[in-house]
Design a protein around this motif. Structure first.
Motif, PDB file in Angstrom:
ATOM      1  N   ASN A 144     -22.747  -6.926  85.379  1.00 29.33           N
ATOM      2  CA  ASN A 144     -22.201  -5.582  85.168  1.00 29.33           C
ATOM      3  C   ASN A 144     -21.874  -4.848  86.465  1.00 29.33           C
ATOM      4  O   ASN A 144     -21.631  -3.651  86.448  1.00 29.33           O
ATOM      5  CB  ASN A 144     -23.131  -4.739  84.276  1.00 29.33           C
ATOM      6  CG  ASN A 144     -24.453  -4.452  84.936  1.00 29.33           C
ATOM      7  OD1 ASN A 144     -24.830  -5.104  85.893  1.00 29.33           O
ATOM      8  ND2 ASN A 144     -25.157  -3.459  84.425  1.00 29.33           N
ATOM      9  N   SER A 450     -21.196  -2.178  81.341  1.00 31.68           N
ATOM     10  CA  SER A 450     -20.503  -2.855  82.433  1.00 31.68           C
ATOM     11  C   SER A 450     -19.345  -2.039  82.975  1.00 31.68           C
ATOM     12  O   SER A 450     -18.429  -2.577  83.572  1.00 31.68           O
ATOM     13  CB  SER A 450     -19.978  -4.214  81.951  1.00 31.68           C
ATOM     14  OG  SER A 450     -21.038  -4.973  81.441  1.00 31.68           O
ATOM     15  N   ALA A 454     -21.896   1.479  86.527  1.00 32.12           N
ATOM     16  CA  ALA A 454     -22.890   0.937  85.611  1.00 32.12           C
ATOM     17  C   ALA A 454     -24.306   1.190  86.097  1.00 32.12           C
ATOM     18  O   ALA A 454     -25.188   1.576  85.321  1.00 32.12           O
ATOM     19  CB  ALA A 454     -22.659  -0.561  85.434  1.00 32.12           C
ATOM     20  N   GLU A 505     -14.282  -3.054  76.919  1.00 34.15           N
ATOM     21  CA  GLU A 505     -15.620  -3.636  76.970  1.00 34.15           C
ATOM     22  C   GLU A 505     -16.181  -3.851  75.579  1.00 34.15           C
ATOM     23  O   GLU A 505     -16.813  -4.861  75.286  1.00 34.15           O
ATOM     24  CB  GLU A 505     -16.566  -2.745  77.767  1.00 34.15           C
ATOM     25  CG  GLU A 505     -17.957  -3.341  77.907  1.00 34.15           C
ATOM     26  CD  GLU A 505     -18.865  -2.479  78.751  1.00 34.15           C
ATOM     27  OE1 GLU A 505     -18.349  -1.893  79.718  1.00 34.15           O
ATOM     28  OE2 GLU A 505     -20.066  -2.389  78.443  1.00 34.15           O
TER      29      GLU A 505
END
Lengths: 525, 302, 288
Positions: A144, A450, A454, A505
């Protein structure tokens, strides 16, 4: 003391010296700002319809090696060129022997530069984004962090090379376990990294206690159903409470409630209930009923059925408590199973069972959500002398055959290609009973946040969650505080960009969870 | 101090020599520190993070907003207060212990004194990370300290050192005291050794008690030494980072987070280099003010 | 201080013993940890004497390629610490010496000639007041343009500058304590100011210089943060190397403890050598 009054001549000379000094400093300062790099910031996308030349070779490894040959022929690299890989000490044993073989095969000089603390890798990476020294060519980082690295302009978009060399990641008989292939490589829909690890959380328990007929009888008498591995979180909580015996020195469970991983237990419940971190406007959804209930359950669980160092210890506590037999059930990375079965470090060898992570029932369908925590993937520096050669290396390293050898060695990298789950080498390394369970859990794995920033999102979430676990705050308040902090982060980083990134994501989540979201009407698509 | 007549040849020569003597130091400081300092000041006035995708010299101007934000940042202010409290407690104890030890060593004669003094200095010589590791392991729930407590007082005597913020801070302070009391001891001991014996002998022949000798003769003469040691030690203690990082990571939550740890998180984990720069400059101004007040009496002494 | 001793022989030894015990207890724990095999690192009940003592933690530092036992397997293919050792042995003594020399010159100039006025000594002290964390990235950018990242010279320059305030203030204190009339007498006899500085004042403050040198040495030897950020392959120092002993599960406490012990040996030696100067040799000194 010294004379305070200064002569006129002396003053001007002092002033002159100071001015000269500042001028020199200014001159030096200007050298710190090198000319902006000519490389464009946004990744170059190939014109649509342009045919991408495919490289010859029957296996990903072969194609990678052929790529090196082509690069050498074109004069882009030559024998003895040095390439540096930045990675964590834990992967030393996975990577270094492979490097020796690669160097032998290609005549290049790939070397390893390791860091002992994970946070330092992030520091080094971000510093490299600022200073652009080119001292690292390949990064092996947390999955991430890819967003940060991409947005800072540090790593290259690998999508073209995926098409050219075909690493067989998301298709074919050797494909990665899905959805792991997606979230370890994609950011905003492009391939910025190649996954090299599988950090799906796995849960282990004391099989011997489960198979004990006295225990089975007592359980049946108490709950009116057979003693089995629980399938829902409700059943799980009851099951853990049943085996929580402080007077006998064994607590029910060890799940992380500490500074860096407190979110794992909460997120597993929250997501399996149909929650999501953000909505399509990047407003946090963690304060919803699903979120609050999930946290209340976890706080009760930890406060009533776990040792206090679940909150105050660090992540390695699971790796001592479970193998020594002081908790009935624990979860952590897949390596916990290895640790618990190793006679050198474990007192409970042969008594270990592995289970699928529980989930939540939705209209008769059991939805499981398994956190995939950290995990490592390869990315390539824009400032490397030959990013394409670096790509060839990582495709070779993660290939079906080379990767198998690398992962089978003891290290922090774990099994990620589906076909490997049947390999005898892997069965030996992980235990034949455990592999099917790991595979099932991997198919339900969901990623850490991510997005860009992050680290900040997660750290601020953990901060408040840990306070809830330590009893310093009520669960609802903790989530609300975290959500407020999240909003500030999103605004500072640019909401529009984050919205786009989040939209991509959430498409990396497992299919059943995405279906559940659609059913609940959380997102438009 | 004696000064030659102003503008006399020897005055000029002294002044010239003085400038030459401080030149290497000034060159070094200017060359190594000034440019980065300018960058820090610049960063604090813009709004920049590496992940924003622009180079740092193209960052948007932000004026004093970073400073305003810092002054309203609860986490920053509590970290500041917490660190000050920690420094106060730890350094005072280090000072008192060091003073007591120095007096004891100075007063007493026993064989092997030099060896014992060398042993006393050892804690300073271990790398910080190892000291932090060591104390972390000592105070684990199932570590040696609890083991001793349980053996002495029964199973309920085990303390969860890291669960309670106050206790956790205590263990950190303990580690710091253990590591740096030798510093205080050494400086004060050296100072004691340098004292001229005449005033003390004179006072003794006049029949002064030991306490009076200490209070009215020794202590005033030691003041400059003690002040230097205190200031230097306090400045270093204020930046405490390694111990906190290794022992508690600032937790639970942020309840043991020291100032440097928060700055580290802000700058390196969150990547907010501008905000960290502004906070650091605020800290610099604050400490400079406080130190100025502390150094003034010292200057008078000299 | 002359006069009657404070305590009788027995209590005196009692105090000494307690002091030694408290000082050494954590050290002994680290020592014991360095001889323990992995399963005993976090074992409970904790033991002082390892149940299965092993030299592996030490061996693995210098000869990691020889799989001997459990620890070697864990840190397999690690780099030996020799390079970090050598780097530290190069960087730290040089920067310490530079810091003391430059500090002595400046301290003399300030103390005797009032160079820099009232402001300079304090402004030098402010270099220690700034949290180093916030300084790291700007310094990194600067060093990048100078090409000094991951070099010995870069670290030496940094360490020297960072400890200058320390050297200056300590040495200045000692110089201030030497009465001026001694120097004046030599000047009246015809000695030049430079000669006076080196042949009269310098020997008198030998002890102070030694103390300052020891502290600066320790500070440089154990410095972690900047070494971590500014080195990657070539100029790695010992404290950074300690942090590299991490692996598949948690940190390798055994080798870290062993390296900690080994790393403190040069400092011990330096301290012992300096001991001779530290406490005696104070005819004049710190305070008038």
């Amino acid at each position: 003391m010294a004379n305070k009054k200064k002569g006129y001549g002396k003053l001007t000379r002092r002033e002159f010296l100071k001015a000269a000094g500042l001028a020199a400093a200014g001159g030096l300062l200007s050298t710190c700002a090198p000319a902006p790099t000519p490389t464009p910031r946004t990744p170059a996308t190939p014109a649509p319809g342009t045919p991408v030349p495919r490289v010859e070779g029957a296996t990903p490894e072969e194609r990678a090696l052929n790529g090196i040959k082509a690069l050498k022929a074109a004069g882009k690299i030559k024998n003895g060129d040095t390439f540096v890989i930045l990675h964590h000490s834990g992967q030393r044993n996975n990577i270094v022997p492979a490097l020796e073989e690669w160097n032998r095969l290609t005549g290049l000089n790939f070397v390893s530069a390791e860091e002992g603390l994970e946070a330092n890798i992030y520091t080094k990476v971000m510093n490299e984004a600022v200073t652009r020294t080119g001292s690292y060519d390949i990064f092996l980082t947390f999955v991430n962090w890819i967003a940060d690295m991409a947005e800072a302009g540090l790593i290259v978009d690998q999508t073209e090379w995926w098409e050219k060399y075909d690493p067989e990641v998301d298709h074919g008989p050797n494909a990665y376990v899905s959805p792991i292939d997606r979230f370890t490589s994609l950011y905003k829909g492009r391939r910025y990294a190649m996954g090299a690890d599988n950090d799906t959380f796995s849960m282990f328990y004391r099989k011997d206690l489960m198979e004990n007929p006295d225990e089975q009888k007592r359980f049946e008498d108490k709950f009116g159903r057979k003693l089995e591995v629980p399938r829902t979180w409700e059943e799980f909580d009851q099951w853990v409470a049943f085996f929580d015996r402080p007077d006998q020195g064994i607590r029910g469970v060890h799940m992380y409630a500490e500074r860096y991983f407190a979110y794992t237990g909460w997120a597993a419940r929250f997501i399996s209930r149909g929650g999501a971190y953000f909505d399509d406007n990047m407003d946090p959804l963690i304060t919803s009923e699903e979120g609050v209930t999930a946290l209340e359950e976890m706080v009760r669980l930890i406060q009533n059925h776990a040792w206090p160092d679940a909150v105050t210890g660090d992540w390695s506590v699971a790796y001592t408590r479970f193998p020594e037999g002081s908790v009935f059930c624990a979860w952590a990375w897949p390596s916990l199973g290895k640790w618990a079965q190793d006679p050198k470090t474990s007192k409970i060898v042969g008594k270990v069972g592995a289970m699928e992570i529980p989930g939540t029932m939705h209209d008769g369908e059991l939805i499981r959500a398994v956190p995939h925590v950290v995990g490592w993937s390869f990315s390539i520096s824009r400032y490397s002398k030959s990013p394409e050669a670096c790509y060839c290396f990582i495709q070779w390293f993660c290939g079906p055959k080379t990767g198998l050898d690398a992962i089978a060695r003891v290290g922090t990298l774990d099994i990620f290609r589906q076909s490997w789950f049947n390999e005898p080498k892997m069965k030996e390394a992980y235990g034949a009973d455990f592999l099917p369970v790991l595979l099932a859990n991997s198919k339900n794995a969901f990623p850490d946040i991510s997005l860009r920033g992050a680290n900040e999102y997660l750290d601020k979430l953990n901060l408040h969650l840990q306070q809830a676990f330590a009893g310093q705050k009520k669960p609802e308040q903790a989530l609300k505080d975290a959500a407020d902090e999240w909003q500030k982060i999103t605004d500072r980083l640019g909401r529009l960009s984050q919205i786009e990134a989040w939209r991509q994501e959430r498409k990396n989540y497992p299919e059943p969870i995405q279906r559940l979201w659609r059913k609940k009407g959380l997102f438009k698509d | 101090m004696h000064f030659p007549v102003r503008w006399s040849p020897e005055w000029n020569e002294e002044r010239w020599m003085g400038q030459l003597l401080i030149l290497p130091m000034q060159l070094l400081i200017w060359f190594v520190l000034i440019v980065p300092m300018l960058i820090v000041i610049y960063l604090s006035l813009v709004s920049w993070q590496p992940i924003m995708g622009v180079d740092w010299w193209q960052a948007p101007f932000a004026g004093l907003s970073n400073y305003v934000q810092a002054l309203q940042d609860q986490r920053f202010l509590t970290a500041l207060g917490r660190t000050m409290g920690l420094v106060l407690v730890a350094v005072s104890l280090e000072f008192l212990l060091g003073l007591a030890l120095a007096l004891f060593f100075h007063q007493e004669e026993f064989s092997g004194k030099r060896i014992v003094a060398s042993i006393l200095l050892y804690p300073m010589m271990l790398p910080w990370v190892v000291v932090g590791l060591c104390f972390y392991l000592l105070f684990l729930d199932k570590g040696p300290v609890n083991y001793i407590l349980i053996s002495l007082f029964g199973p309920d005597a085990s303390v969860q050192w890291y669960q309670n913020p106050l206790l956790a801070l205590m263990t950190i302070a303990l580690a710091d005291i253990w590591q740096w009391t030798p510093f205080m001891f050494l400086v004060i001991y050296s100072g004691l050794g340098a004292l001229p014996p005449e005033p003390v002998e004179a006072a003794m022949t006049l029949g002064a008690s030991r306490w009076e000798i200490f209070r009215y003769i020794v202590f005033p003469m030691l003041k400059p030494v003690m002040l230097i040691a205190l200031i230097i030690r306090a400045l270093e203690a204020f930046k405490i980072f390694d111990l906190v990082y290794i022992m508690t990571g600032g937790g639970p939550g942020t309840s043991t987070e020291s100032l440097s740890l928060y700055l580290y998180r802000t700058g390196f984990i969150y990547g907010q280099l501008s905000y960290a720069a502004a906070m650091a400059l605020l800290v610099l101004i604050l400490i400079a003010l406080v130190a100025r007040l502390a150094v003034r009496p010292l200057e008078r002494e000299l | 201080m002359p006069g009657r001793a404070w305590t009788s022989g027995l209590t005196r030894w009692g105090v000494v013993l307690i002091v030694i015990l408290i000082t050494l207890a954590p050290v002994v724990w680290v020592l014991s940890l360095s001889f323990k095999p992995p399963q005993e690192w976090l074992a409970y009940p904790p033991t002082l004497i390892p149940r299965q003592p092993t030299l592996e933690n030490y061996l693995v530092l210098f000869w990691p390629g020889n799989p001997v036992g459990v620890v070697s397997e864990m840190v397999r293919t690690a780099e030996p610490v020799t390079r970090a050792f050598i780097n530290s042995l190069i960087i730290v003594p040089i920067s310490t010496a530079l810091s003391i020399v430059i500090g002595f010159l400046a301290a003399y100039g300030i103390s005797r000639f009032g160079a820099g006025g009232n402001f300079l000594p304090f402004s030098v002290l402010t270099t220690r007041m700034f949290p180093p964390i916030a300084f790291a990235v700007p310094l990194l950018v600067y060093y990048r343009s100078l090409g000094l990242i991951d070099t010995h010279l870069g670290l030496i320059l940094m360490y020297t500058t960072f400890t200058l305030a320390f050297s200056l203030w300590m040495i200045k204190g000692f110089i201030d304590g030497i009465p001026r009339h001694i120097e004046e007498a030599a000047i009246l006899d015809g000695a030049s100011r430079w000669r006076v500085m080196f042949t009269i004042t310098l020997p008198l403050i030998r002890g102070g210089l030694a103390a300052a040198a020891l502290f600066v040495f320790i500070m440089n030897w154990t410095e972690f943060l900047f070494a971590l950020i500014f080195t990657s392959r070539f100029a790695v120092t010992l404290p950074v190397q300690v942090s590299r002993y991490a692996g598949a599960v948690g940190r390798y406490y055994g080798p870290q403890a062993a390296l900690g012990i080994v790393a403190s040996i040069p400092v011990l030696i330096a301290g012992y050598l300096i001991q001779r100067y530290l406490v005696r040799a104070f005819t004049f000194g710190l305070v008038k």
